[in-house]
Scaffold this motif. Structure first.
Motif, PDB file in Angstrom:
ATOM      1  N   MET A  41     -64.430 -10.153   1.773  1.00 29.38           N
ATOM      2  CA  MET A  41     -64.934 -10.520   0.211  1.00 29.38           C
ATOM      3  C   MET A  41     -64.526  -8.639  -0.447  1.00 29.38           C
ATOM      4  O   MET A  41     -66.020  -7.930  -0.224  1.00 29.38           O
ATOM      5  CB  MET A  41     -66.251 -10.737   0.522  1.00 29.38           C
ATOM      6  N   LEU A  66     -61.973 -14.680   0.363  1.00 27.78           N
ATOM      7  CA  LEU A  66     -63.183 -15.201  -0.020  1.00 27.78           C
ATOM      8  C   LEU A  66     -63.897 -16.217   0.634  1.00 27.78           C
ATOM      9  O   LEU A  66     -63.726 -17.145   1.564  1.00 27.78           O
ATOM     10  CB  LEU A  66     -62.212 -16.254  -0.741  1.00 27.78           C
ATOM     11  N   ILE A 104     -58.992 -11.247  -8.986  1.00 29.95           N
ATOM     12  CA  ILE A 104     -59.218 -10.870  -7.536  1.00 29.95           C
ATOM     13  C   ILE A 104     -60.543 -10.785  -7.734  1.00 29.95           C
ATOM     14  O   ILE A 104     -61.473 -10.546  -7.199  1.00 29.95           O
ATOM     15  CB  ILE A 104     -58.724 -10.447  -6.014  1.00 29.95           C
ATOM     16  N   LEU A 108     -64.313 -11.096  -7.032  1.00 29.11           N
ATOM     17  CA  LEU A 108     -65.236 -10.200  -6.279  1.00 29.11           C
ATOM     18  C   LEU A 108     -66.515  -9.885  -7.186  1.00 29.11           C
ATOM     19  O   LEU A 108     -67.829  -9.684  -6.203  1.00 29.11           O
ATOM     20  CB  LEU A 108     -64.705  -8.996  -5.357  1.00 29.11           C
ATOM     21  N   LEU A 139     -63.417 -20.507  -8.027  1.00 30.94           N
ATOM     22  CA  LEU A 139     -62.054 -20.099  -7.255  1.00 30.94           C
ATOM     23  C   LEU A 139     -61.060 -21.096  -8.685  1.00 30.94           C
ATOM     24  O   LEU A 139     -60.197 -21.007  -9.377  1.00 30.94           O
ATOM     25  CB  LEU A 139     -61.976 -20.246  -6.432  1.00 30.94           C
TER      26      LEU A 139
END
Length: 318
Positions: A41, A66, A104, A108, A139
């Motif tokens: 992460m 993840l 990403i 995050l 996701l």
């Protein structure tokens, strides 16, 4: 090609004692042509890592583990404790393009968001509670928005999504969004019963979904540094190694391997798989090694410093 595809650095807090400098130095010594950092992460280490890798003429690959939860906004109800939190499992993503990198960043950012309030003043639970985490739907929504070819995935190593009862459904959804060409079934060459089970499940999913195998091995510390890693684990858990309740990592094989040593571990893992009833285990692991080149070739993204961007105040600024 010898590549390190599952290294974690000290930005994976409590997991690794490697840093970017150590990792690149090891890669150069071993003749690795590519390194992927796959911190949990976090992509915080990407700038220092990329600069050092480029200077050493090693291809840098940015990845991230993840953490996925059925209910990332869960908070304990009356009588519940942290142990009642929905289980969390991991999936590893590799950045292939600039679009993938920005994806990403968004994921995050969402995973680290705390509680907020809506317009009426009602509390809206965030994703961060003890740890940063994402919903599976987070996701899927991002992948649906960007399309295939920007991120590649392998199904995880420790606490992988493969250990879920509904792993088949999750892998089906992942492949639908990311395309089977960009999803790999991981083969972990670590000679333990746990990873023997992981490999068997991975091969079953590989056969069913027609995805390629990929040999990956977690790298958390230097060779012969397992003791130091054990001490770090105790420190991060707030206890002594000698305490009876110390949660030992038990496995002492998560150091960075040389190419020849990796080959030996792959042979052992293939034999282990064959003993578990896997047909053509040797050929499957050989294909998993060959997939290293496939994954490395997919990666187009390389971080670089953006040029200075200043506003134009007037046609004649002077």
């Amino acid at each position: 090609m010898h590549a390190i595809l599952a290294a974690r650095t000290d930005f994976s807090l409590g997991e690794s004692i490697l840093n970017a400098e150590m990792l690149v130095d090891i890669a150069v010594q071993q003749g690795a042509r590519a390194i992927a950092i796959t911190d949990t992460m976090s992509v915080t280490g990407l700038i220092d890592f990329t600069n050092r890798a480029k200077k050493a003429d090693v291809k840098p690959i940015i990845g991230v583990r993840l953490r996925l939860s059925e209910d990332p906004s869960w908070r304990p109800a009356k009588g519940q404790k942290k142990k009642h939190m929905p289980p969390e499992h991991f999936l590893t993503a590799y950045v292939l393009t600039e679009v993938g990198m920005k994806t990403i960043y968004r994921l995050l950012s969402k995973a680290n968001a705390g509680d907020t309030e809506d317009a009426q003043g009602n509390k809206v639970p965030g994703r961060f509670y003890y740890t940063a985490k994402l919903a599976y739907s987070d996701l899927w929504e991002e992948l649906a928005a960007i399309g295939a070819g920007h991120l590649a995935f392998h199904l995880g190593d420790t606490h992988s999504i493969m250990m879920r009862a509904d792993a088949d459904d999750i892998v089906t959804t992942l492949i639908d969004h990311a395309h089977p060409h960009y999803v790999f079934a991981p083969l972990i060459p670590v000679d333990t019963p746990y990873f023997g089970t992981v490999n068997k499940r991975s091969i079953a999913l590989m056969d069913k979904h027609k995805i390629a195998p990929l040999v990956v091995r977690p790298a958390l510390y230097e060779e012969e540094a397992a003791d130091a890693h054990e001490v770090m684990t105790a420190i991060s858990n707030g206890n002594k190694v000698t305490d009876g309740w110390h949660k030992s990592t038990h496995n002492r094989d998560f150091h960075v391997l040389k190419s020849a040593d990796l080959g030996a571990e792959v042979v052992k893992a293939a034999k282990h798989a064959a003993l578990r009833g896997i047909q053509n285990a040797g050929q499957i692991f050989k294909s998993g090694l060959a997939s290293t080149d496939t994954l490395v070739a997919m990666v187009e993204y390389e971080w670089s410093k953006a040029p200075v961007s200043l506003p134009v105040m007037a046609e004649d600024e002077f």
